[in-house]
Design a protein around this motif. Structure first.
Motif, mmCIF file in Angstrom:
data_model
loop_
_atom_site.group_PDB
_atom_site.id
_atom_site.type_symbol
_atom_site.label_atom_id
_atom_site.label_comp_id
_atom_site.label_asym_id
_atom_site.label_seq_id
_atom_site.Cartn_x
_atom_site.Cartn_y
_atom_site.Cartn_z
ATOM 1 N N ILE A 76 84.113 38.939 112.085
ATOM 2 C CA ILE A 76 84.451 38.644 110.766
ATOM 3 C C ILE A 76 85.400 40.141 110.531
ATOM 4 N N ASP A 77 86.506 39.918 110.368
ATOM 5 C CA ASP A 77 87.667 40.982 110.105
ATOM 6 C C ASP A 77 87.672 41.271 108.547
ATOM 7 N N TYR A 78 87.087 42.038 108.163
ATOM 8 C CA TYR A 78 87.072 42.350 106.609
ATOM 9 C C TYR A 78 87.025 43.868 106.281
ATOM 10 N N GLY A 79 87.082 44.149 105.031
ATOM 11 C CA GLY A 79 87.315 45.842 104.735
ATOM 12 C C GLY A 79 88.672 46.077 104.834
ATOM 13 N N GLY A 80 89.306 46.319 105.879
ATOM 14 C CA GLY A 80 90.714 46.358 106.112
ATOM 15 C C GLY A 80 91.089 47.696 105.340
ATOM 16 N N ALA A 81 90.292 48.567 105.108
ATOM 17 C CA ALA A 81 90.792 49.740 104.489
ATOM 18 C C ALA A 81 92.000 50.528 105.341
ATOM 19 N N ASN A 82 92.808 51.430 104.725
ATOM 20 C CA ASN A 82 93.888 52.115 105.488
ATOM 21 C C ASN A 82 93.337 53.496 105.371
ATOM 22 N N VAL A 83 93.256 54.185 106.437
ATOM 23 C CA VAL A 83 92.669 55.561 106.627
ATOM 24 C C VAL A 83 93.727 56.529 105.677
ATOM 25 N N VAL A 143 85.794 46.469 110.784
ATOM 26 C CA VAL A 143 86.520 46.967 109.536
ATOM 27 C C VAL A 143 88.151 46.820 109.732
ATOM 28 N N HIS A 144 88.705 47.073 110.943
ATOM 29 C CA HIS A 144 89.801 46.925 111.440
ATOM 30 C C HIS A 144 90.698 47.900 110.440
ATOM 31 N N LEU A 145 90.518 49.156 110.604
ATOM 32 C CA LEU A 145 91.306 50.218 109.905
ATOM 33 C C LEU A 145 92.651 50.145 110.300
ATOM 34 N N GLY A 146 93.452 50.314 108.933
ATOM 35 C CA GLY A 146 94.893 50.660 109.223
ATOM 36 C C GLY A 146 94.955 52.034 109.397
ATOM 37 N N ASP A 147 95.302 52.311 110.667
ATOM 38 C CA ASP A 147 95.442 53.777 111.115
ATOM 39 C C ASP A 147 96.695 54.345 112.028
ATOM 40 N N LYS A 197 90.219 50.038 114.997
ATOM 41 C CA LYS A 197 91.334 50.410 114.224
ATOM 42 C C LYS A 197 92.571 49.735 114.863
ATOM 43 N N GLU A 198 93.768 49.737 114.005
ATOM 44 C CA GLU A 198 94.825 49.110 114.655
ATOM 45 C C GLU A 198 95.297 49.767 116.001
ATOM 46 N N SER A 199 95.147 51.317 115.994
ATOM 47 C CA SER A 199 95.451 52.055 117.128
ATOM 48 C C SER A 199 94.874 51.655 118.142
ATOM 49 N N THR A 243 100.443 43.916 116.379
ATOM 50 C CA THR A 243 99.149 44.673 116.488
ATOM 51 C C THR A 243 98.057 43.537 116.259
ATOM 52 N N ASP A 244 98.109 42.789 115.449
ATOM 53 C CA ASP A 244 97.083 41.744 115.152
ATOM 54 C C ASP A 244 97.009 40.680 116.538
ATOM 55 N N LEU A 245 98.245 40.615 117.174
ATOM 56 C CA LEU A 245 98.068 39.770 118.318
ATOM 57 C C LEU A 245 97.393 40.581 119.450
ATOM 58 N N ILE A 281 87.328 35.313 111.929
ATOM 59 C CA ILE A 281 87.483 35.161 110.399
ATOM 60 C C ILE A 281 87.986 36.249 109.727
ATOM 61 N N TYR A 282 89.324 35.976 109.024
ATOM 62 C CA TYR A 282 89.827 37.094 108.557
ATOM 63 C C TYR A 282 89.675 37.054 107.213
ATOM 64 N N VAL A 283 89.013 38.101 106.388
ATOM 65 C CA VAL A 283 89.000 38.026 104.881
ATOM 66 C C VAL A 283 90.130 39.035 104.451
ATOM 67 N N VAL A 284 91.159 38.430 103.885
ATOM 68 C CA VAL A 284 92.493 39.294 103.545
ATOM 69 C C VAL A 284 93.142 38.827 102.316
ATOM 70 N N ASP A 285 93.744 39.645 101.618
ATOM 71 C CA ASP A 285 94.547 39.109 100.348
ATOM 72 C C ASP A 285 95.401 37.998 100.804
ATOM 73 N N ARG A 320 98.185 36.808 99.636
ATOM 74 C CA ARG A 320 99.536 37.049 99.921
ATOM 75 C C ARG A 320 99.888 37.604 101.304
ATOM 76 N N GLN A 321 98.968 37.670 102.198
ATOM 77 C CA GLN A 321 99.317 37.640 103.697
ATOM 78 C C GLN A 321 99.142 36.552 104.357
ATOM 79 N N GLU A 322 99.190 35.313 103.632
ATOM 80 C CA GLU A 322 99.086 34.098 104.482
ATOM 81 C C GLU A 322 99.997 33.908 105.503
ATOM 82 N N HIS A 353 101.802 35.902 107.277
ATOM 83 C CA HIS A 353 101.592 36.758 108.440
ATOM 84 C C HIS A 353 100.794 36.010 109.323
ATOM 85 N N PHE A 354 99.318 35.619 108.627
ATOM 86 C CA PHE A 354 98.373 35.255 109.664
ATOM 87 C C PHE A 354 98.889 33.722 110.091
ATOM 88 N N ILE A 355 99.513 33.034 109.600
ATOM 89 C CA ILE A 355 100.204 31.843 110.332
ATOM 90 C C ILE A 355 100.743 32.043 111.400
HETATM 91 N N1 ARG Z 1 94.904 47.141 106.454
HETATM 92 C C1 ARG Z 1 95.398 45.919 106.058
HETATM 93 C C2 ARG Z 1 95.827 46.053 104.583
HETATM 94 O O1 ARG Z 1 95.592 46.806 103.713
HETATM 95 C C3 ARG Z 1 94.533 44.740 106.167
HETATM 96 C C4 ARG Z 1 94.043 44.491 107.352
HETATM 97 C C5 ARG Z 1 93.538 43.192 107.428
HETATM 98 N N2 ARG Z 1 93.131 42.736 108.843
HETATM 99 C C6 ARG Z 1 93.896 42.380 109.764
HETATM 100 N N3 ARG Z 1 93.465 42.130 111.136
HETATM 101 N N4 ARG Z 1 95.276 42.220 109.637
HETATM 102 O O2 ARG Z 1 96.685 45.115 103.919
#
Ligand code: ARG
Length: 584
Positions: free
Chosen positions: A118-125, A158-162, A269-271, A327-329, A345-349, A351-353, A355-357
């Motif tokens: 489960i990919d959730y949280g998704g905070a950006n450092v 948590v898949h941090l945006g870094d 992390k994305e990196s 990065t996601d690929l 499973i990606y739990v994301v806003d 509005r990013q639909e 992108h995920f398609i």
């Molecule tokens: N860091 C991204 C944002 O703030 C969310 C990441 C969601 N997960 C992913 N694998 N793209 O929008």
């Protein structure tokens, strides 16, 4: 254990079959007219045509067949051919008693244990945790707990945006402020300092300042862009700054997620996905799915059945830079290597639909995931204020999570003190527990995809469909049980009270509800279940004298019913990600 609804359906199926009808599509469902009956079956209507008989006739035959069935207390026929069912209280109580003794209340074992990420949280450092990321944390954590309860191996990432522009912006700003730091000296040979050149509060001031400047100052913006590229191509001093940012931010994020009772197994992390990119692109090239378009590399993802035209997935920009999609690929490549998941499973806003398609289709086309790996995008809606706009601070800024939590706890504290006096230390601790329930239930009780209105005063109310109401019910049960002496779980029986039967019916539905919540990835189903269960319990509580009951058989049965109700409510709130206090 077999689910109660399946037992009831099986009785109906076998009655239809005995009478020579095809039982395949026969099921029982919870009645949508609870004033008339508890369960219903509409099978006679569906079969009438094929059988060449009036539905009423079929229904009557079935009702006759089920007359003495021990699972039912009455089976009635209503025009034009509905079968209305009330279940037998003693049989129901027997089932519920068995649940009380069973592991996981008799929840059926999963046929195959899946590996789920489960990919959730998704905070950006470097950016403070704000409420934009709150829903992801709350929904993702609950889903993870539900998947595990359903018998699967679920890990949260948590898949941090870094790896984005924010990093270059910080580097550029830091250089303007302290150009003497060794990180900017390209001739520097020694070891970089181990202490970070900023604290978390400084970092949280540096980032918005830099990002603001980028919007107004094109020279600075170009510096930030260049710093991002240099970082991504491995410039040592910048990597050292990036490391400091990570350490400082992650410590702070952990603190914030802990406060939400949200926990990740993986702090990826994305990196971390970057090293997988070159081979992945090479592989895509060999498969012939990369196309050159105006200097960029793209993958066509449009399908004939699309209702609107979908743009291709860009994997390398014309300047050679890779993107969020790349990065996601690559993260999927990494996940397959390290975990070989059956489901991601990606739990994301929401509005990013798009992108995920694009990412999912590209991943399939490029065989980055196995054909039978399930990929799900659970897009959630926005948390709005009462004005219907994204929730903001009073001054109109982006609301920080910490501020939001303290506002809720403050509101809860006020309500608590309206009810009775508290020792200050206990009050603060309890307000924290109730506040978290108010916040999480307020969110989870809405279908994830919908926007909802964040209303502190409603969410913190002790009445109505709220977290505090559920907790209040649990505390009420605990308080009765603490006065009652020993409870014998096997004393549970049916004593004939209607309100007691309603609780039994609700309890018997536990596995069905949790299974649906798992299959549909829908925590809100658990919320509405516990709201109904809590209501059923409170009706019983007001109608039936429990501790004062003189008949020991009845009293012991009531207590065991209370105990199981409390256990099920607590199990459900733990699936939602919060807990109950002892008193409130
Ligand atoms: N860091 C991204 C944002 O703030 C969310 C990441 C969601 N997960 C992913 N694998 N793209 O929008």
């Amino acid at each position: 254990m077999e689910k109660y609804i399946d037992i009831i359906s099986a009785q109906l199926k076998s009655a239809f079959e005995k009478l020579g009808y095809d039982p395949q599509k026969i099921t029982a469902s919870v009645s949508n007219r609870p004033d008339l009956c508890e369960y219903q079956c509409n099978g006679a209507l569906a079969l009438a045509k094929a059988a060449g008989k009036a539905p009423l006739t079929i229904a009557e035959e079935v009702a006759e067949e089920l007359k003495d069935n021990p699972w039912f207390s009455s089976v009635d026929v209503v025009r034009p051919g509905f079968i209305n069912i009330n279940v037998s209280g003693p049989a129901l109580a027997g089932y519920v008693k068995e649940m009380a003794a069973a592991d996981k209340f008799g929840y059926p074992e999963a046929e195959t244990k899946k590996k789920i990420i489960i990919d959730y949280g998704g905070a950006n450092v470097a950016k403070p945790l704000h409420i934009g990321h709150l829903r992801s944390a709350i929904i993702g954590e609950s889903l993870k707990r539900i998947c595990r309860f359903a018998g699967h191996e679920a890990v949260g990432d948590v898949h941090l945006g870094d790896w984005g522009l924010q990093m270059g912006q910080i580097i550029a700003e830091l250089q303007e402020r302290s150009p003497e730091l060794p990180y900017f000296d390209t001739d520097f040979q020694g070891e970089y300092p181990s202490d970070p050149p900023f604290t978390i509060s400084e970092l949280e001031e540096i980032y918005p300042c830099a990002s603001g400047k980028c919007k107004t100052d094109p020279v600075f913006a170009e510096k930030a862009h260049q710093a991002t590229l240099d970082l991504q191509s491995g410039r040592a001093g910048y990597l050292a700054i990036w490391n400091h940012v990570l350490n400082v931010s992650i410590a702070d994020l952990k603190k914030n997620y802990d406060a939400l009772d949200v926990h990740f197994e993986l702090w990826k992390k994305e990196s971390d996905a970057q090293p997988y990119i070159p081979a992945m692109l090479e592989d895509m090239k060999e498969q012939g799915i990369l196309k050159k378009s105006e200097g960029a590399l793209i993958v066509d993802i449009a399908e004939d059945s699309d209702k609107k035209e979908l743009p291709p997935c860009i994997v390398v920009k014309s300047d050679g830079a890779t993107l969020y999609s790349t990065t996601d690929l690559a993260t999927l490549v990494e996940r397959r290597m390290l975990f070989d998941p059956d489901h991601v499973i990606y739990v994301v806003d929401k509005r990013q639909e798009l992108h995920f398609i694009q990412v999912f289709r590209t991943a399939r086309k490029a065989h980055i995931v196995k054909d039978d790996t399930e990929l799900t995008f659970l897009g959630f809606g926005t948390m709005n204020g009462k004005d219907g706009q994204p929730y903001k601070t009073r001054s109109g800024g982006v609301m920080r999570l910490e501020t939001l939590i303290s506002e809720i706890n403050e509101a809860v504290l006020q309500r608590m003190q309206e009810n009775r006096e508290f020792d200050p230390a206990e009050a603060e601790k309890t307000a924290g527990i109730i506040g978290l329930a108010a916040l999480k239930y307020g969110d989870l009780s809405n279908q994830a995809t919908k926007d909802y209105i964040f209303d502190i005063s409603r969410f913190t109310s002790f009445e109505g469909n709220t977290g505090p109401y559920i907790l209040y019910t649990i505390v009420r049960i605990k308080s009765i049980l603490s006065k009652s002496g020993e409870v014998h779980a096997d004393a549970l029986c049916f004593t004939g009270e209607e309100s007691e039967k309603q609780i039994l019916i609700m309890l018997s539905r536990f596995s069905e509800v949790v299974e649906n919540a798992y299959l549909e990835l829908a925590p809100h189903k658990i919320c509405s279940y516990i709201y109904d269960l809590a209501n059923a319990f409170n009706v019983f509580y007001h109608e039936v004298r429990i501790l004062a009951e003189e008949d020991p058989v009845k009293k012991n049965s009531y207590l065991s019913l209370l105990q199981l109700t409390g256990r099920i409510l607590e199990q459900c709130i733990s699936l939602l990600g919060f807990a109950a206090p002892d008193r409130m």
